[in-house]
Design an enzyme around this catalytic site. Structure first.
Site, PDB file in Angstrom:
ATOM      1  CD  GLN A  36      -0.206  -6.489   4.456  1.00  8.19           C
ATOM      2  OE1 GLN A  36      -0.638  -6.842   3.374  1.00  8.19           O
ATOM      3  NE2 GLN A  36       0.927  -5.815   4.565  1.00  8.19           N
TER       4      GLN A  36
ATOM      5  CB  SER B 147      -4.245   0.573   5.294  1.00 11.37           C
ATOM      6  OG  SER B 147      -2.993   1.186   5.126  1.00 11.37           O
TER       7      SER B 147
ATOM      8  CD  GLU C 252       1.949  -4.859  -0.716  1.00 11.54           C
ATOM      9  OE1 GLU C 252       1.440  -3.923  -0.079  1.00 11.54           O
ATOM     10  OE2 GLU C 252       2.925  -5.501  -0.302  1.00 11.54           O
TER      11      GLU C 252
ATOM     12  CB  SER D  77      12.119   1.509   3.743  1.00 14.96           C
ATOM     13  OG  SER D  77      13.088   0.497   3.972  1.00 14.96           O
TER      14      SER D  77
END
Length: 383
Positions: free
Chosen positions: A119, A154, A238, A363
């Site tokens: 991603q 990732s 997600e 966050s």
């Protein structure tokens, strides 16, 4: 609320458990790419895809059966997935926003475990503030030329493809003028991947540099300029069944920590014991909340609530992993030497990695802003 499973779900559980017992631990299937192909051959990839799209190669399963599979997979200690980004993020996005050509091209290889994805969202100056991204894609006939940088990517070293949010209209600002583009990663000289070494010693994340990388114009999902809508739709997907898988892993970590407290004798400390019980109770609440929200439609605050719950919980668990063992948690094995640096143990890795839990994946500050603005209707934060 009723959190029990029906007869069909339990039959599905028995099938999943039998398959996992036969395949987990097989030497031929333990390497990550090989394991993805094993899952694909067994029909276990894509259970969460729309039933109407079974022709793309996945077996269909109800929402509760998806939960059952996730639970059995985690309990079997099956290998970590390297295909989950394609299966759980890109595939539902293509089903919702892609065209028939894109679904036909990309969904079957994901279902077979043959193509891996990463991603491309965050950038050095656009992490939590994603709309500030600066990576550009310029139309060049039937292709786009991409230039810029992504970070915290990732699985970038393993991935065959990247879905990237890029700016295709330089005259627009913020979330306008963005596009969601599918980019092949095998472009030597045009795409460079650099691993980011973390304080835990591992390198799950990467920097990705695009220097004139090429992507086909037909691989823009949702149309040029619709990137923000598509990207937000992906983020809404997600959190879901995968949250329950995560919580089963959390439960195993908590059990290991309790066992360590018993071995060390620190379980006799009433304050520490109370903290361990509190972690257990909060984990049960997280599970019930995840089950409650699985079928929710249009609940824009649910993903943010889930992220706030597990991020803080897991970080506190990491801190407890140090307190439980005291000074021993700060030292390495007895046979350590400068010539052979020691490996961190599981609880040390837990502490170090969980420092990032309240930052990655959105966050805490951003999650609270989303809840405040989109759920409570409070004034938007100035950016």
């Amino acid at each position: 609320m009723d959190f029990t499973f029906g007869r069909e779900d339990e039959d599905f559980r028995a099938e999943a458990r039998t398959w996992l017992q036969a395949h987990v631990g097989s030497p031929a299937a333990q390497a990550a790419p090989a394991w993805e192909r094993t899952l694909g051959a067994g029909g276990w990839i894509g259970l969460g895809w729309d039933r109407a799209h079974g022709a793309y190669g996945n077996r269909t399963a109800s929402l509760t059966q998806q939960v059952v599979w996730a639970e059995e997979y985690a309990r079997a200690r099956a290998p970590g997935r390297v295909g989950h980004i394609g299966e759980n993020l890109l595939a539902p996005t293509l089903l919702a926003y892609g065209d028939d050509a894109q679904r036909t091209r990309f969904l079957p290889p994901i279902a077979r475990g043959e193509e891996l994805w990463c991603q491309g969202y965050s950038e050095p100056e656009a992490g939590s503030d994603l709309a500030a991204l600066r990576t550009t894609a310029v139309r060049d006939g039937d292709t786009y030329r991409i230039s810029g940088q992504k970070i915290w990517t990732s699985l970038a070293r393993e991935a065959d493809w990247c879905f990237a949010l890029v700016r295709t209209d330089p005259d627009e600002r913020r979330h306008r003028g963005l596009s969601f583009l599918l980019v092949p990663m095998d472009q030597p000289g045009r795409i460079e991947v650099r691993p980011i070494r973390q304080m835990s010693g591992t390198a799950e994340f990467n920097e990705v540099f695009f220097d004139g990388a090429v992507a086909r114009a037909g691989h823009v999902v949702g149309g040029e300029g619709a990137g923000w809508r598509v990207a937000m739709g992906l983020l809404a997907r997600e959190r879901g069944v995968s949250t329950l898988v995560q919580q089963i892993g959390f439960a195993a970590e908590l059990a290991e920590l309790v066992a360590a407290a018993v071995r060390c004798g620190t379980v006799r400390d009433p304050v520490l014991r109370d903290q361990l019980v509190q972690q257990w109770a909060e984990l049960q609440v997280m599970r019930w909340n995840a089950l409650r929200t699985l079928g929710a439609v249009g609940d824009v605050g649910a993903p943010s609530v889930a992220k706030l719950l597990w991020g803080g919980w897991h970080q506190r668990l990491g801190e407890l992993a140090v307190r439980v063992r005291g000074a021993v948690a700060a030292v390495g094995p007895a046979d350590w030497s400068p010539e052979a640096p020691y490996e961190l143990d599981a609880l040390q890795r837990l502490f170090l990695f969980t420092r990032a839990d309240t930052i990655y994946g959105g966050s805490d500050e951003i999650q609270r802003n989303i809840i405040a603005e989109r759920v409570l209707g409070l004034p938007r934060v100035e950016r």
